[in-house]
Design an enzyme around this catalytic site. Structure first.
Site, short mmCIF file in Angstrom:
data_model
loop_
_atom_site.label_atom_id
_atom_site.label_comp_id
_atom_site.label_asym_id
_atom_site.label_seq_id
_atom_site.Cartn_x
_atom_site.Cartn_y
_atom_site.Cartn_z
N LEU A 26 44.89 33.67 44.63
CA LEU A 26 45.93 33.62 43.62
C LEU A 26 46.55 35.01 43.53
O LEU A 26 45.85 36.02 43.65
CB LEU A 26 45.36 33.23 42.24
CG LEU A 26 44.85 31.80 42.07
CD1 LEU A 26 44.26 31.62 40.67
CD2 LEU A 26 45.95 30.78 42.31
N ASP A 27 47.87 35.07 43.32
CA ASP A 27 48.54 36.35 43.18
C ASP A 27 47.95 37.12 42.00
O ASP A 27 47.36 36.54 41.08
CB ASP A 27 50.03 36.16 42.94
CG ASP A 27 50.72 35.47 44.11
OD1 ASP A 27 50.19 35.53 45.22
OD2 ASP A 27 51.80 34.89 43.89
N MET A 28 48.16 38.42 41.99
CA MET A 28 47.64 39.26 40.93
C MET A 28 48.11 38.79 39.55
O MET A 28 47.35 38.81 38.58
CB MET A 28 48.08 40.73 41.14
CG MET A 28 47.56 41.68 40.08
SD MET A 28 48.25 43.34 40.18
CE MET A 28 47.55 43.91 41.71
#
Length: 228
Positions: A105-107
């Site tokens: 998952l993106d930051m």
């Protein structure tokens, strides 16, 4: 279900309780028992199911957990910033083989992510052929224009720079600027790019579930063990 037979120090080190070199000291400090009898010999062999530490069964040999990933945390072993693995107990961080996220998952994306030390399972669930259902809650910068659900479900949406259209995705409208999206792929920044293709921008993204597993009831950074 695994139930390996090996030396006590091998069990403890592979599960992150201590290193092989620390095992003798660990057995002196902690109550390590085989079939209820305390042991001090690190070379003693036993099945995983026979061993307890301070009265507790050993952690599972194959660990799979679901975490409610908080914002600002990186799904990586080596990038800079706060790494997702730092949110796990030290014992989990020391397991061999290492625990890794199943996908990423993106930051700035929050929510459901699975982590495991099972490399075969990781490969299986991240393969495009698996078509694992993932559900996201999406907050948008602008009001919906009205045709997004039709476009996403068509199976004809081609993202910029790609040659293969997306598989059909479902979209449920919650408010003019918030929706729930269900996808069965995991392409790079997929949900953000889907809305970018229809002239909108995602300002918040939360993954509610991954396959059969939801983060309902889990606070940010909390996790629980699951069975697959």
């Amino acid at each position: 279900m695994q139930n390996s037979y090996k030396r006590v120090d091998a069990h403890l080190s592979s599960l992150g309780y201590c290193t092989r070199s620390e095992a003798k000291k660990f057995l002196k400090i902690q109550s390590v028992c085989v079939d209820g009898e305390r042991v001090f010999d690190v070379t003693k062999k036993a099945y995983h199911s026979q061993i307890t530490v301070d009265g507790q069964e050993l952690d599972a040999e194959r660990l799979v957990i679901i975490m409610n990933k908080p914002c600002g945390v990186v799904c990586s072993h080596s990038d800079s910033g706060v790494l997702i693995y730092s949110l796990l107990p030290l014992r989990f961080q020391r397991r061999n083989p290492k625990i890794s996220t199943i996908g990423r998952l993106d930051m700035d994306t929050t929510g459901a992510i699975l982590l495991s030390d099972d490399g075969a399972l990781n490969h299986k669930l991240t393969s495009p052929k698996s078509e694992v259902i993932k559900i996201y809650e999406v907050t948008l910068a602008q009001d919906l224009r009205g045709d997004e659900a039709e476009i996403f479900s068509s199976g004809e949406l081609l993202l910029n720079g790609e040659k293969k259209p997306l598989l059909p995705a479902k979209m449920e409208i919650i408010t003019p600027t918030s929706v729930r999206v269900e996808i069965c792929e995991g392409r790079y920044h997929q949900v953000k790019r889907m809305f970018g293709s229809v002239g909108n921008r995602v300002i918040a993204l939360h993954r509610v579930s991954f396959g059969d597993f939801s983060v309902e009831g889990l606070k940010p950074s909390e996790f629980r063990e699951v069975s697959l």
